[in-house]
Motif scaffolding. Structure first.
Motif, mmCIF file in Angstrom:
data_model
loop_
_atom_site.group_PDB
_atom_site.id
_atom_site.type_symbol
_atom_site.label_atom_id
_atom_site.label_comp_id
_atom_site.label_asym_id
_atom_site.label_seq_id
_atom_site.Cartn_x
_atom_site.Cartn_y
_atom_site.Cartn_z
ATOM 1 N N LEU A 22 1.876 -4.448 9.693
ATOM 2 C CA LEU A 22 1.154 -3.655 8.700
ATOM 3 C C LEU A 22 1.376 -4.205 7.297
ATOM 4 O O LEU A 22 0.418 -4.378 6.530
ATOM 5 C CB LEU A 22 1.626 -2.199 8.768
ATOM 6 N N TYR A 23 2.614 -4.471 6.955
ATOM 7 C CA TYR A 23 2.940 -4.940 5.606
ATOM 8 C C TYR A 23 2.200 -6.241 5.279
ATOM 9 O O TYR A 23 1.547 -6.355 4.228
ATOM 10 C CB TYR A 23 4.445 -5.139 5.464
ATOM 11 N N PHE A 24 2.282 -7.208 6.177
ATOM 12 C CA PHE A 24 1.668 -8.504 5.875
ATOM 13 C C PHE A 24 0.151 -8.462 6.049
ATOM 14 O O PHE A 24 -0.558 -9.225 5.378
ATOM 15 C CB PHE A 24 2.318 -9.599 6.718
ATOM 16 N N PHE A 25 -0.362 -7.583 6.896
ATOM 17 C CA PHE A 25 -1.805 -7.381 6.959
ATOM 18 C C PHE A 25 -2.312 -6.838 5.625
ATOM 19 O O PHE A 25 -3.306 -7.334 5.073
ATOM 20 C CB PHE A 25 -2.145 -6.420 8.098
ATOM 21 N N GLY A 26 -1.624 -5.828 5.088
ATOM 22 C CA GLY A 26 -2.001 -5.285 3.786
ATOM 23 C C GLY A 26 -1.918 -6.323 2.691
ATOM 24 O O GLY A 26 -2.793 -6.393 1.806
ATOM 25 N N LEU A 27 -0.893 -7.162 2.745
ATOM 26 C CA LEU A 27 -0.728 -8.212 1.745
ATOM 27 C C LEU A 27 -1.887 -9.204 1.793
ATOM 28 O O LEU A 27 -2.492 -9.528 0.759
ATOM 29 C CB LEU A 27 0.598 -8.931 1.986
ATOM 30 N N LEU A 28 -2.217 -9.680 2.979
ATOM 31 C CA LEU A 28 -3.260 -10.698 3.090
ATOM 32 C C LEU A 28 -4.651 -10.137 2.794
ATOM 33 O O LEU A 28 -5.486 -10.825 2.193
ATOM 34 C CB LEU A 28 -3.216 -11.334 4.474
ATOM 35 N N VAL A 29 -4.903 -8.895 3.197
ATOM 36 C CA VAL A 29 -6.199 -8.278 2.870
ATOM 37 C C VAL A 29 -6.344 -8.119 1.360
ATOM 38 O O VAL A 29 -7.409 -8.390 0.783
ATOM 39 C CB VAL A 29 -6.350 -6.918 3.579
ATOM 40 N N SER A 30 -5.282 -7.689 0.698
ATOM 41 C CA SER A 30 -5.346 -7.515 -0.754
ATOM 42 C C SER A 30 -5.481 -8.863 -1.456
ATOM 43 O O SER A 30 -6.190 -8.980 -2.465
ATOM 44 C CB SER A 30 -4.122 -6.750 -1.261
ATOM 45 N N ASP A 31 -4.816 -9.895 -0.928
ATOM 46 C CA ASP A 31 -4.986 -11.245 -1.481
ATOM 47 C C ASP A 31 -6.432 -11.708 -1.333
ATOM 48 O O ASP A 31 -7.017 -12.292 -2.258
ATOM 49 C CB ASP A 31 -4.072 -12.237 -0.748
ATOM 50 N N ALA A 32 -7.022 -11.450 -0.161
ATOM 51 C CA ALA A 32 -8.406 -11.874 0.082
ATOM 52 C C ALA A 32 -9.359 -11.175 -0.880
ATOM 53 O O ALA A 32 -10.284 -11.799 -1.419
ATOM 54 C CB ALA A 32 -8.790 -11.571 1.531
ATOM 55 N N ALA A 33 -9.132 -9.874 -1.103
ATOM 56 C CA ALA A 33 -9.995 -9.139 -2.030
ATOM 57 C C ALA A 33 -9.855 -9.672 -3.448
ATOM 58 O O ALA A 33 -10.843 -9.795 -4.186
ATOM 59 C CB ALA A 33 -9.644 -7.652 -1.989
ATOM 60 N N THR A 34 -8.632 -10.000 -3.835
ATOM 61 C CA THR A 34 -8.392 -10.558 -5.168
ATOM 62 C C THR A 34 -9.070 -11.914 -5.309
ATOM 63 O O THR A 34 -9.684 -12.222 -6.338
ATOM 64 C CB THR A 34 -6.886 -10.697 -5.419
ATOM 65 N N TRP A 35 -8.958 -12.724 -4.262
ATOM 66 C CA TRP A 35 -9.585 -14.046 -4.299
ATOM 67 C C TRP A 35 -11.104 -13.923 -4.427
ATOM 68 O O TRP A 35 -11.729 -14.627 -5.229
ATOM 69 C CB TRP A 35 -9.217 -14.819 -3.036
ATOM 70 N N LEU A 36 -11.705 -13.037 -3.677
ATOM 71 C CA LEU A 36 -13.154 -12.879 -3.735
ATOM 72 C C LEU A 36 -13.629 -12.440 -5.117
ATOM 73 O O LEU A 36 -14.674 -12.887 -5.602
ATOM 74 C CB LEU A 36 -13.611 -11.860 -2.680
ATOM 75 N N ARG A 37 -12.843 -11.587 -5.757
ATOM 76 C CA ARG A 37 -13.258 -11.072 -7.059
ATOM 77 C C ARG A 37 -13.026 -12.065 -8.191
ATOM 78 O O ARG A 37 -13.794 -12.098 -9.153
ATOM 79 C CB ARG A 37 -12.529 -9.772 -7.361
ATOM 80 N N HIS A 38 -11.970 -12.875 -8.090
ATOM 81 C CA HIS A 38 -11.577 -13.705 -9.234
ATOM 82 C C HIS A 38 -11.612 -15.205 -8.952
ATOM 83 O O HIS A 38 -11.094 -15.991 -9.756
ATOM 84 C CB HIS A 38 -10.168 -13.316 -9.682
ATOM 85 N N ILE A 78 2.151 -2.564 -0.409
ATOM 86 C CA ILE A 78 2.782 -1.242 -0.498
ATOM 87 C C ILE A 78 1.742 -0.141 -0.375
ATOM 88 O O ILE A 78 2.003 0.911 0.224
ATOM 89 C CB ILE A 78 3.583 -1.132 -1.808
ATOM 90 N N LEU A 79 0.544 -0.351 -0.905
ATOM 91 C CA LEU A 79 -0.515 0.645 -0.715
ATOM 92 C C LEU A 79 -0.911 0.749 0.747
ATOM 93 O O LEU A 79 -1.244 1.840 1.242
ATOM 94 C CB LEU A 79 -1.730 0.290 -1.570
ATOM 95 N N ALA A 80 -0.881 -0.360 1.474
ATOM 96 C CA ALA A 80 -1.154 -0.314 2.912
ATOM 97 C C ALA A 80 -0.109 0.548 3.614
ATOM 98 O O ALA A 80 -0.437 1.374 4.474
ATOM 99 C CB ALA A 80 -1.156 -1.729 3.496
ATOM 100 N N VAL A 81 1.146 0.384 3.234
ATOM 101 C CA VAL A 81 2.225 1.196 3.802
ATOM 102 C C VAL A 81 2.041 2.660 3.435
ATOM 103 O O VAL A 81 2.161 3.561 4.282
ATOM 104 C CB VAL A 81 3.600 0.682 3.314
ATOM 105 N N LEU A 82 1.737 2.932 2.173
ATOM 106 C CA LEU A 82 1.569 4.306 1.703
ATOM 107 C C LEU A 82 0.452 5.019 2.455
ATOM 108 O O LEU A 82 0.643 6.144 2.949
ATOM 109 C CB LEU A 82 1.283 4.296 0.199
ATOM 110 N N PHE A 83 -0.710 4.391 2.571
ATOM 111 C CA PHE A 83 -1.836 5.065 3.211
ATOM 112 C C PHE A 83 -1.654 5.176 4.722
ATOM 113 O O PHE A 83 -2.093 6.155 5.326
ATOM 114 C CB PHE A 83 -3.143 4.368 2.843
#
Length: 203
Positions: A90-106, A121-126
């Motif tokens: 879960l932790y690393f899935f959340g990390l890589l998904v958030s990285d991918a979203a950041t890459w797409l935007r910027h 951490i937001l992946a863990v929280l939700f």
């Protein structure tokens, strides 16, 4: 000590985040610079290691403290519920998904760079909210517990506001992606928990 033994993955991640961030902030600022995630340069310069390194460093003490408290409050009990293997996934899935979203935007902005474990951490929280929607968190100096769903909504609202203001090197853009990743992860590995969350919300 018992908490560390039953949540070894969360304990190890938190220790690495704290040590790496404090060393970077207080002793070796060059480590922060080296660990920055730069979407524009990810492919041209093959800065693939920064997909991971950026999530173990923080831009300032306030950023580290807030993420650390959130992680401590939700990661340790969540790991006890789902096991260390699923928790790390879960932790690393959340990390890589958030990285991918950041890459797409910027990816077309050579000046953009960021740090922070917030997406993971937001992946863990939700995910934790899906499992235990009635959970709450204490944050001083607020004298009453904050319901976890309310805390999560406030966290995201702040992230959207801060992202629009473009504050510092904190990756606020990753928060929404990380939150979605946490829910998607639970939907895939433990679908009935989403049904339980819906029943909790409608009742």
């Amino acid at each position: 000590m018992d908490t560390l033994l039953v949540s070894p993955a969360a304990a190890a991640l938190l220790a690495i985040i704290l040590v790496a961030s404090l060393v970077g902030l207080k002793l070796r600022p060059d480590l922060l610079e080296a660990g920055l995630f730069r979407p524009y340069w990810l492919l041209p310069r093959r800065e693939y290691a920064t997909l991971i390194s950026n999530a173990f460093l923080h831009a300032d003490l306030g950023h580290l403290l807030f993420n650390g408290i959130t992680f401590w409050a939700f990661a340790f009990p969540l790991e006890r519920m789902i096991g260390s293997g699923k928790f790390l996934a879960l932790y690393f899935f959340g990390l890589l998904v958030s990285d991918a979203a950041t890459w797409l935007r910027h990816k077309h902005d050579p000046a953009y760079r960021c740090l922070g474990a917030s997406g993971a951490i937001l992946a863990v929280l939700f995910a934790a909210i899906v499992y235990v929607p009635g959970a709450s968190i204490f944050i001083l100096p607020i004298p009453v517990p904050i319901p976890a769903p309310l805390f999560a909504v406030l966290y995201l609202a702040y992230s959207v506001w801060a992202s629009r203001r473009g504050r510092g090197r904190i990756n606020h853009d990753a928060h929404l992606a990380g939150a979605a990743a946490g829910i998607v992860f639970v939907a895939v590995v433990d679908t009935e928990r989403l049904v339980g969350l819906w029943q909790y919300l409608v009742h």
